[in-house]
Write an enzyme that holds these catalytic residues in place. Structure first.
Site, mmCIF file in Angstrom:
data_model
loop_
_atom_site.group_PDB
_atom_site.id
_atom_site.type_symbol
_atom_site.label_atom_id
_atom_site.label_comp_id
_atom_site.label_asym_id
_atom_site.label_seq_id
_atom_site.Cartn_x
_atom_site.Cartn_y
_atom_site.Cartn_z
ATOM 1 N N VAL A 238 0.870 -1.176 0.000
ATOM 2 C CA VAL A 238 0.000 0.000 0.000
ATOM 3 C C VAL A 238 0.909 1.228 0.000
ATOM 4 O O VAL A 238 1.699 1.424 0.925
ATOM 5 C CB VAL A 238 -0.939 0.012 1.219
ATOM 6 C CG1 VAL A 238 -2.025 1.065 1.022
ATOM 7 C CG2 VAL A 238 -1.574 -1.350 1.443
ATOM 8 N N ILE A 239 0.805 1.978 -1.075
ATOM 9 C CA ILE A 239 1.709 3.123 -1.264
ATOM 10 C C ILE A 239 0.895 4.408 -1.186
ATOM 11 O O ILE A 239 -0.144 4.543 -1.852
ATOM 12 C CB ILE A 239 2.457 2.997 -2.607
ATOM 13 C CG1 ILE A 239 3.273 1.689 -2.625
ATOM 14 C CG2 ILE A 239 3.378 4.198 -2.827
ATOM 15 C CD1 ILE A 239 3.911 1.344 -3.950
ATOM 16 N N THR B 66 -4.754 10.990 -1.596
ATOM 17 C CA THR B 66 -5.998 10.989 -0.807
ATOM 18 C C THR B 66 -5.836 10.135 0.453
ATOM 19 O O THR B 66 -4.778 9.565 0.706
ATOM 20 C CB THR B 66 -7.164 10.416 -1.634
ATOM 21 O OG1 THR B 66 -6.934 9.014 -1.804
ATOM 22 C CG2 THR B 66 -7.268 11.083 -2.985
ATOM 23 N N HIS C 152 -7.220 7.336 0.899
ATOM 24 C CA HIS C 152 -7.462 5.929 0.571
ATOM 25 C C HIS C 152 -6.409 5.017 1.200
ATOM 26 O O HIS C 152 -6.720 3.955 1.738
ATOM 27 C CB HIS C 152 -7.470 5.773 -0.951
ATOM 28 C CG HIS C 152 -8.120 4.508 -1.426
ATOM 29 N ND1 HIS C 152 -9.446 4.212 -1.188
ATOM 30 C CD2 HIS C 152 -7.628 3.447 -2.121
ATOM 31 C CE1 HIS C 152 -9.734 3.049 -1.724
ATOM 32 N NE2 HIS C 152 -8.646 2.553 -2.286
ATOM 33 N N PHE D 248 2.266 -10.562 8.637
ATOM 34 C CA PHE D 248 1.896 -9.273 8.049
ATOM 35 C C PHE D 248 3.001 -8.801 7.095
ATOM 36 O O PHE D 248 3.931 -8.109 7.482
ATOM 37 C CB PHE D 248 1.682 -8.252 9.168
ATOM 38 C CG PHE D 248 1.215 -6.909 8.683
ATOM 39 C CD1 PHE D 248 0.011 -6.773 8.009
ATOM 40 C CD2 PHE D 248 1.974 -5.769 8.891
ATOM 41 C CE1 PHE D 248 -0.429 -5.536 7.561
ATOM 42 C CE2 PHE D 248 1.556 -4.524 8.444
ATOM 43 C CZ PHE D 248 0.346 -4.416 7.773
HETATM 44 N N1 INI Z 1 -4.542 -1.716 -2.808
HETATM 45 C C1 INI Z 1 -3.257 -2.021 -2.505
HETATM 46 O O1 INI Z 1 -2.938 -3.189 -2.257
HETATM 47 N N2 INI Z 1 -2.322 -1.034 -2.475
HETATM 48 C C2 INI Z 1 -2.629 0.269 -2.730
HETATM 49 O O2 INI Z 1 -1.698 1.114 -2.690
HETATM 50 C C3 INI Z 1 -3.968 0.610 -3.046
HETATM 51 N N3 INI Z 1 -4.314 1.977 -3.343
HETATM 52 O O3 INI Z 1 -3.462 2.851 -3.206
HETATM 53 O O4 INI Z 1 -5.448 2.275 -3.707
HETATM 54 C C4 INI Z 1 -4.943 -0.419 -3.083
HETATM 55 N N4 INI Z 1 -6.212 -0.177 -3.388
HETATM 56 C C5 INI Z 1 -7.178 -1.184 -3.730
HETATM 57 C C6 INI Z 1 -7.817 -1.833 -2.513
HETATM 58 O O5 INI Z 1 -6.929 -2.711 -1.866
HETATM 59 C C7 INI Z 1 -9.053 -2.648 -2.887
HETATM 60 O O6 INI Z 1 -8.687 -3.630 -3.818
HETATM 61 C C8 INI Z 1 -10.170 -1.785 -3.492
HETATM 62 O O7 INI Z 1 -10.453 -0.684 -2.644
HETATM 63 C C9 INI Z 1 -11.454 -2.629 -3.655
HETATM 64 O O8 INI Z 1 -11.937 -3.067 -2.381
#
Ligand code: INI
Length: 154
Positions: free
Chosen positions: A82-83, A87, A89, A114
């Site tokens: 997760v980068i 936002t 998110h 983890f």
């Molecule tokens: N999922 C990740 O694994 N890494 C991220 O950086 C990321 N960003 O930045 O949006 C991300 N988003 C998708 C998320 O995990 C779900 O698949 C999506 O929200 C659907 O539920």
């Protein structure tokens, strides 16, 4: 004298489930490579490793939970990246993944590693999937084996 239970890295007869997020796969597939190499290098049999792919890190807990509850695995390794973006998110995805993953281990008694990188930028993630800071997937693989072996002795 006190009894000591040492963790050891012998992976023979240990069954491992891996859940890997496809989001940021240029990072997460390197974590997977590191995890698999370390498992095999420490005696885990290829037949005892099952890899499940999910779209993003947010989906890791639901699949990890099913694998942990199945009785088929001694430990689960969760891999994602997760980068941080512009936002909020990032916060929701990383917290959802972290809290979900932590809960599974305590609910099921199956150790869940983890291996979800939560970084401020791409460089930090690259450093941690086989770059200058090692490979978090590999570290999780060793931690999984060691934790299973400690649990077996307790
Ligand atoms: N999922 C990740 O694994 N890494 C991220 O950086 C990321 N960003 O930045 O949006 C991300 N988003 C998708 C998320 O995990 C779900 O698949 C999506 O929200 C659907 O539920």
């Amino acid at each position: 004298m006190s009894k000591e239970i040492k963790s050891d890295g012998d992976g023979s007869n240990i069954r491992i489930g891996i859940v890997v997020a496809e989001y940021n796969e240029f990072i997460t597939f390197k974590l997977l490579e590191g995890a698999e190499q370390t498992l095999l290098g420490n005696g885990v049999s290829e037949n005892d490793i099952c890899v499940s792919y999910v779209p993003g890190s947010f989906e890791i807990p639901v699949v990890a939970n099913k694998m942990a509850s199945s009785g088929k695995y001694d430990a689960i390794i969760c891999l994602g990246a997760v980068i941080k973006g512009e936002t909020d998110h990032y916060d929701y995805v990383s917290e959802g993944a972290a809290h979900g993953i932590a809960r599974i281990a305590l609910d099921t008694g199956v150790p869940v590693m983890f291996g979800v990188l939560t970084t401020h930028n791409v460089e930090q993630a690259i450093d941690r999937c086989g770059g200058s800071k090692g490979n978090e997937g590999s570290a999780c693989a060793l931690a999984a084996i060691q934790t299973v072996n400690v649990l077996k002795q307790n």
